[in-house]
Design an enzyme around this catalytic site. Structure first.
Site, PDB file in Angstrom:
ATOM      1  N   HIS A 189      27.560  27.302  -3.737  1.00 14.85           N
ATOM      2  CA  HIS A 189      27.567  26.158  -4.673  1.00 14.85           C
ATOM      3  C   HIS A 189      28.970  25.579  -4.840  1.00 14.85           C
ATOM      4  CE1 HIS A 189      28.213  28.694  -8.610  1.00 14.85           C
ATOM      5  NE2 HIS A 189      28.948  29.125  -7.613  1.00 14.85           N
ATOM      6  N   GLU A 190      29.029  24.453  -5.540  1.00 10.57           N
ATOM      7  CA  GLU A 190      30.302  23.727  -5.736  1.00 10.57           C
ATOM      8  C   GLU A 190      30.948  23.363  -4.405  1.00 10.57           C
ATOM      9  OE1 GLU A 190      31.430  22.447  -8.310  1.00 10.57           O
ATOM     10  OE2 GLU A 190      30.106  23.410  -9.745  1.00 10.57           O
ATOM     11  N   GLY A 191      30.149  22.953  -3.456  1.00  5.97           N
ATOM     12  CA  GLY A 191      30.668  22.652  -2.117  1.00  5.97           C
ATOM     13  C   GLY A 191      30.625  23.925  -1.296  1.00  5.97           C
ATOM     14  N   GLN A 232      33.973  22.808   2.043  1.00  5.45           N
ATOM     15  CA  GLN A 232      35.340  22.987   1.515  1.00  5.45           C
ATOM     16  C   GLN A 232      36.353  23.022   2.657  1.00  5.45           C
ATOM     17  OE1 GLN A 232      36.260  22.945  -1.583  1.00  5.45           O
ATOM     18  NE2 GLN A 232      34.296  23.121  -2.595  1.00  5.45           N
TER      19      GLN A 232
END
Ligand SMILES: Cc1cc2nc3c(=O)[nH]c(=O)nc-3n(C[C@H](O)[C@H](O)[C@H](O)COP(=O)(O)OP(=O)(O)OC[C@H]3O[C@@H](n4cnc5c(N)ncnc54)[C@H](O)[C@@H]3O)c2cc1C
Length: 622
Positions: free
Chosen positions: A472-474, A479
């Protein structure tokens, strides 16, 4: 959690010298004592309200009774204690009811909760949501939504992902259309009706707070009624679960946001994860289907606003990954100190010559007593790996948090430098701990042997909980592409150049010290290699070639950053936390330089040759 607090105290005070922040007007009322009081409180709540229930929230998953999502009582109590501590608004201004606490201290405090029970949660989403509104919201949106989130009355989500659009947010299809001719005149912001599905929304449904404030990305159709392709079309909306008036009071109307289902996760089970249907007509509002949403900022600038929240969230995710890594480290260290198994390898005098020196050398001499497994070199290797990954990651993250404080309260030059450094370090701060503190959790299981593979010991849960962080969060891949594709080349490579200057400054300070010179030289070589690989990756200017090996690049880049961090930690003048702690840092750094840093050679080789092995693999050859 035994050695977490001394480690944090060392990092905050001896290394980052956060007490120096109290010379700045914003933090003038603070002192080392007030920082300690915050840490004491968080440590106590985490110990009493979080840690004892970590297994419970794993086994008693959230469930839906057809009307409500039921969470264990312990989750409610932990949440209430967290809200009562004031940590939701700790960083806010005094006028907002906050404590004007530096982010570095707030971030450090959050590790106590994440180490004790990451999925009960430490308000990360609610804080991020409210912080975003404080920057991009109108005065009314701040007063009605953000302030009620800081007080804990409401909780917050970020609703970006859709079933068909995760990494590629430009492909979202949730649509927002103006709600009536007076839509622009609503005191809570231009009012729209939203329709669409949002997938994976954490804390998307529960009864922990009076209301849930969803921050939703959706597209406003163009004049032709079609959704504008790409990220340009994306706007940001506040969609409360229950509608409120301009005083923040619930109007009694339920908004048209319905829980379509709970996701059943590998780990992190104390937090609900939801598929939400917006505007399907399950709860018609004022006689019509469509969830009411209030525009935040300008139309089509939703992603830009959301990035504000995502950067903060990324440091938070790195910290969560690190805290889980540390939890596994402490558990496996404790286990290794107590588990007798096997005998030392090596020739030792034996009172029973008939067993022969061969048996003794192989560690199989039954005349010798068993040793605790911490005495085996291989167990020490696994413990040192965990220590070097997790304490190194913690230092990096608190450094990033300190840079956030610099960005907000430093001189203009210092703030600009902090911004540039954060641009480059944020993808690393999110991703490196997500990969290597997860590896630490795997090693913690290994130290436990068969017991580690059972639910009678906590380490398997730490691994399951931590497995989320690369997703999650990229995702890891996204990333890595951000780091190599954007961050190291943006603004003419200024961020990378500044980071290199900081690394060089550490090298210069260390090189003259005989016990650090070897590390300093190794770091200098690693820096040179990463710089050369960055150039070589982009030599043809073709992103397809440059980014084909972005993940190995990020691994090498992260190892460089962690090696730099370790060397910098060793430069702290006689520390206040005792000889054993200093020896521990020196050994962990040595482990990192001897066993880990050399790995960057292999990672960078495929980057600098723009190795096409993966990119050109024909699909039918799999
Ligand atoms: C437990 C949990 C909680 C979550 N919480 C939230 C939340 O609160 N709010 C929210 O909005 N979202 C949330 N998410 C969603 C999360 O952010 C997405 O799962 C993530 O962005 C990946 O999207 P996806 O699942 O659609 O995978 P995909 O995007 O389909 O990715 C699948 C794989 O393909 C790779 N990939 C995709 N595109 C590319 C590319 N262009 N180049 C190279 N590789 C690529 C990815 O790296 C990944 O390995 C959560 C997810 C989970 C599992």
């Amino acid at each position: 959690m035994s050695s977490l607090r001394p480690t944090i105290d060392f990092l905050l005070h001896d290394w980052l010298q956060v007490e120096g922040l109290t010379a700045r007007p914003r933090f003038a009322d603070h002192s080392r004592e007030t920082f300690a009081a915050v840490l004491d409180t968080c440590e106590r709540i985490a110990r009493e309200k979080y840690a004892p229930f970590n297994r419970l929230v794993d086994t008693e998953e959230p469930r839906f009774d057809g009307e409500k999502v039921i969470l264990p009582k312990a989750t409610h109590e932990a949440h209430d204690a967290y809200v009562a501590s004031g940590m939701l608004s700790a960083a806010q201004d005094y006028e907002e009811g906050g404590m004007q606490l530096p982010y570095a201290v707030e971030a450090a405090a959050s590790t106590f909760f994440a180490t004790a029970s990451v999925s009960i949660g430490g308000g990360l989403l609610t804080k991020g949501n409210a912080n975003l509104l404080m920057v991009h919201g109108t005065e009314a949106q701040k007063a009605v939504f953000a302030r009620n989130e800081f007080s804990g009355r409401f909780s917050g989500t970020m609703a970006l992902s859709e079933p068909q659009a995760g990494s590629s947010l430009s492909d979202i299809t949730t649509r927002a259309t103006p709600d009536g001719p007076d839509f622009a005149a609503d005191p809570l912001g231009p009012r729209y009706r939203l329709k669409g599905n949002k997938m994976w929304i954490s804390a998307g449904e529960h009864e922990l707070a009076e209301n849930i404030v969803h921050l939703v990305l959706a597209k406003i159709p163009g004049p032709d009624g079609k959704l504008i392709p790409g990220t340009r079309g994306i706007s940001l909306f506040i969609v409360p679960k229950k509608l409120v008036d301009t005083e923040g009071r619930l109007t009694g109307e339920r908004n048209d946001v319905a829980l379509a289902g709970l996701n059943h996760k590998l780990g992190w089970r104390g937090t609900t994860n939801t598929l939400l249907n917006f505007g399907e007509g399950r709860y018609p509002v004022r006689g019509a289907p469509g969830a009411i949403g209030y525009l935040v900022g300008k139309p089509h600038e939703g992603l830009r606003c959301m990035f504000h929240m995502m950067n903060e969230a990324r440091i938070g995710i790195g910290l969560a990954a690190t805290a889980l890594g540390l939890a596994g480290y402490y558990a496996s260290l404790d286990y290794a100190r107590n588990r007798p198994q096997g005998r030392p390898v090596g020739l030792r005098p034996t009172s029973r010559p008939e067993t022969g020196s061969g048996a003794s050398a192989a560690g199989k001499d039954p005349a010798q007593p068993q040793v605790r497994i911490i005495e085996h070199a291989d167990i020490k290797r696994m413990l040192l790996a965990q220590k070097s990954y997790c304490e190194g990651a913690l230092a990096l993250l608190l450094h990033c948090a300190r840079l956030v404080d610099e960005q907000h309260t430093g001189t203009p030059e210092a703030a600009e430098e902090a911004r540039l450094l954060l641009e480059v370090l944020t993808p690393v701060a999110k991703s490196w701990p997500s990969e290597f503190c997860l590896e630490a959790n795997s090693l913690a299981i290994q130290v436990h042997g068969g017991y580690g593979y059972t639910r009678d010991f906590p380490v398997e849960q730490y691994w399951r909980d931590n497995r989320l962080n690369m997703i999650h969060e990229g995702t890891h891949g996204i990333q890595a592409a951000d780091l190599l594709g954007r961050k190291v080349v943006m603004e003419g490579g200024k961020g990378l150049a500044l980071l290199a200057a900081r690394v060089n400054a550490t090298i210069e300070r260390a090189i003259g010290q005989p016990h650090l010179a070897e590390h300093a030289n190794a770091l200098a070589q690693a820096l040179q290699k990463v710089g050369a690989a960055t150039k070589a990756a982009w030599a043809t200017g073709d992103p397809a070639e440059a980014l084909a090996n972005a993940v190995p690049y990020m691994q090498a880049f992260g190892h460089l950053v962690i090696a730099w961090t370790w060397l910098d930690l060793l430069l702290v003048p006689p520390a206040t936390d005792g000889a054993a702690a200093a020896e521990g840092r020196s050994r962990a750094a040595r482990y990192f330089f001897h066993y880990e840093l050399p790995k960057i050679g292999a990672w960078l080789r495929v980057v600098e040759t723009r190795d096409p092995t993966c990119a050109t693999m024909p699909e039918d050859a799999f």
